[in-house]
Scaffold this motif. Structure first.
Motif, PDB file in Angstrom:
ATOM      1  N   ARG A   1       0.825  -1.201   0.000  1.00 58.17           N
ATOM      2  CA  ARG A   1       0.000   0.000   0.000  1.00 58.17           C
ATOM      3  C   ARG A   1       0.864   1.257   0.000  1.00 58.17           C
ATOM      4  O   ARG A   1       1.945   1.278   0.591  1.00 58.17           O
ATOM      5  CB  ARG A   1      -0.895   0.028   1.233  1.00 58.17           C
ATOM      6  N   PHE A   2       0.345   2.282  -0.641  1.00 53.96           N
ATOM      7  CA  PHE A   2       0.950   3.610  -0.604  1.00 53.96           C
ATOM      8  C   PHE A   2       0.039   4.531   0.207  1.00 53.96           C
ATOM      9  O   PHE A   2      -1.073   4.148   0.585  1.00 53.96           O
ATOM     10  CB  PHE A   2       1.173   4.133  -2.021  1.00 53.96           C
ATOM     11  N   PHE A   3       0.518   5.721   0.465  1.00 53.79           N
ATOM     12  CA  PHE A   3      -0.205   6.636   1.341  1.00 53.79           C
ATOM     13  C   PHE A   3      -1.639   6.862   0.875  1.00 53.79           C
ATOM     14  O   PHE A   3      -2.571   6.936   1.689  1.00 53.79           O
ATOM     15  CB  PHE A   3       0.550   7.964   1.434  1.00 53.79           C
ATOM     16  N   GLU A   4      -1.840   6.955  -0.450  1.00 52.32           N
ATOM     17  CA  GLU A   4      -3.179   7.216  -0.984  1.00 52.32           C
ATOM     18  C   GLU A   4      -4.156   6.068  -0.748  1.00 52.32           C
ATOM     19  O   GLU A   4      -5.374   6.237  -0.925  1.00 52.32           O
ATOM     20  CB  GLU A   4      -3.116   7.476  -2.507  1.00 52.32           C
ATOM     21  N   ASP A   5      -3.642   4.898  -0.389  1.00 50.59           N
ATOM     22  CA  ASP A   5      -4.484   3.712  -0.274  1.00 50.59           C
ATOM     23  C   ASP A   5      -5.142   3.552   1.090  1.00 50.59           C
ATOM     24  O   ASP A   5      -5.878   2.577   1.308  1.00 50.59           O
ATOM     25  CB  ASP A   5      -3.651   2.458  -0.572  1.00 50.59           C
ATOM     26  N   TYR A   6      -4.895   4.487   1.999  1.00 52.25           N
ATOM     27  CA  TYR A   6      -5.459   4.396   3.345  1.00 52.25           C
ATOM     28  C   TYR A   6      -6.601   5.382   3.519  1.00 52.25           C
ATOM     29  O   TYR A   6      -6.568   6.490   2.968  1.00 52.25           O
ATOM     30  CB  TYR A   6      -4.388   4.671   4.403  1.00 52.25           C
TER      31      TYR A   6
ATOM     32  N   SER B   1       3.438  -1.271   6.358  1.00 51.01           N
ATOM     33  CA  SER B   1       4.764  -0.649   6.258  1.00 51.01           C
ATOM     34  C   SER B   1       5.661  -1.238   5.184  1.00 51.01           C
ATOM     35  O   SER B   1       6.874  -1.046   5.210  1.00 51.01           O
ATOM     36  CB  SER B   1       5.469  -0.721   7.621  1.00 51.01           C
ATOM     37  N   LEU B   2       5.078  -1.940   4.206  1.00 50.84           N
ATOM     38  CA  LEU B   2       5.903  -2.473   3.129  1.00 50.84           C
ATOM     39  C   LEU B   2       6.604  -1.360   2.368  1.00 50.84           C
ATOM     40  O   LEU B   2       7.750  -1.497   1.945  1.00 50.84           O
ATOM     41  CB  LEU B   2       5.047  -3.318   2.180  1.00 50.84           C
ATOM     42  N   ASN B   3       5.916  -0.236   2.198  1.00 46.05           N
ATOM     43  CA  ASN B   3       6.500   0.909   1.497  1.00 46.05           C
ATOM     44  C   ASN B   3       6.827   2.065   2.443  1.00 46.05           C
ATOM     45  O   ASN B   3       6.867   3.229   2.039  1.00 46.05           O
ATOM     46  CB  ASN B   3       5.540   1.389   0.408  1.00 46.05           C
ATOM     47  N   ALA B   4       7.068   1.709   3.695  1.00 47.17           N
ATOM     48  CA  ALA B   4       7.359   2.744   4.686  1.00 47.17           C
ATOM     49  C   ALA B   4       8.778   3.267   4.532  1.00 47.17           C
ATOM     50  O   ALA B   4       9.707   2.535   4.176  1.00 47.17           O
ATOM     51  CB  ALA B   4       7.166   2.196   6.093  1.00 47.17           C
TER      52      ALA B   4
END
Length: 343
Positions: free
Chosen positions: A8-13, A80-83
């Motif tokens: 997930r990226f920030f826009e996905d939350y 946090s995969l893309n954290a």
């Protein structure tokens, strides 16, 4: 149609959504053996079924931090995969011990979002709960992470910053059912120090140090099924170095704290924490603690200590921040937690 998961990226939350994390994990004595192989963990309550029974428990539970890692690891692919960084923790409570044979799963509620001013990333707050096979919550905590945006120019979401308690009150702590330290064996535990022997403001240098090895870190991260790219893939960071999982530093520091806090048997509350500086293979981790508060509990013979646990890679013991208020470069971890200690 793509079948792989890019994370997930920030826009996905979105605030209010609940994420059900994949892959429940049945734990066994193997987790304990590996945990004690990775860290110099020697607290008696987690090492001996007989000692635990003398303290009113049915058997030795899984180490509290091991339970934390199992619950945390489930969340990584979704949170946090893309954290870019894990920023902090709050309101953490261990609600029930985890025993060999328990099956642990995790869910997270998104409780806050804030885009960073650079427009390239944002901060996501989640409240994560770990559950056993009976649906009972064993662990509940909040963490917040800085996550990359998929499209830097995309619109920012409405800012929602959750109000979080800076410290758990003593009456919010959950003492495991049956825990009784009235017949506590200080000789077998390793130290004579009781709850009343610790004074607020006291600092303890835990003396020992352990050099972090790349292989041990990789084994630990895989054990907890933590898939964060920065811990595995040397190409995930511009400097080409793999970050040591912050939980690895927490467990190492907690284990080192045995020397001086051998009777701080059970971790029951996490007030806050910061991974102050990155840790890499080759760093030698040392630890010191400060007693922040004391409280009695309703359980027989059981008191609680609020402790600050600081992990460093050198420098002066008890040095934390510079004149500018920022953490000193040698400070790796600043953790504020509650532990149960015999009266």
């Amino acid at each position: 149609m793509a079948k792989t998961n890019p994370g997930r990226f920030f826009e996905d939350y979105s605030v209010g959504e609940t994420i059900r994390h994949a892959v429940p994990r049945t734990v066994s004595g193997g987790e304990r053996a590996l945990y004690h192989a990775l860290y110099p963990a020697r607290h008696a309550l987690y090492s001996s079924d007989e000692f635990a029974r003398e303290c009113g428990l049915p058997a030795a539970p899984l180490d509290d931090m091991a339970a934390f890692h199992v619950v945390f690891g489930k969340t990584v692919p979704d949170v946090s995969l893309n954290a870019l960084a894990n920023l902090g923790y709050a309101e953490g409570r261990w609600l029930r011990p985890v025993y060999p044979g328990d099956t642990i799963s995790s869910t997270s509620d998104v409780i806050g979002l804030k885009q960073n001013s650079n427009g390239k990333s944002g901060v996501v707050w989640v409240r994560t709960k770990g559950h056993n096979q009976r649906g009972e919550t064993v662990l509940d905590y909040v963490r917040w992470v800085m996550v990359r945006k998929r499209e830097p120019g995309s619109d920012a979401p409405e800012v929602v910053i959750p109000e979080l308690a800076s410290v758990l009150k003593a009456d919010q702590l959950v003492v495991p059912e049956g825990l009784d330290f009235t017949n506590y064996d200080f000789g077998l535990a390793g130290e004579p120090h009781r709850w009343g022997d610790y004074a607020v403001g006291e600092t303890i240098d835990h003396v020992d140090g352990v050099t972090i090895e790349e292989a041990e870190h990789m084994l630990a991260t895989r054990l907890w099924q933590n898939t964060a790219k920065v811990h595995f893939d040397s190409g995930a960071r511009p400097d080409g170095r793999r970050l040591i999982y912050g939980g690895h530093v927490i467990s190492m520091a907690r284990a080192l704290s045995f020397n001086g806090l051998a009777n701080a048997q059970m971790v029951v509350g996490l007030n806050g924490g910061a991974h102050a500086n990155p840790c890499y293979a080759g760093d030698t981790v040392r630890a010191w603690s400060e007693v922040l508060d004391r409280a009695e509990t309703s359980a027989p013979g059981v008191g609680a200590l609020r402790l600050r646990l600081v992990a460093t890679k050198g420098g002066d013991p008890f040095a934390l921040k510079g004149d500018d208020g920022k953490y000193l470069p040698d400070v790796l971890l600043d953790l504020d937690y509650w532990a149960l200690v015999p009266l």
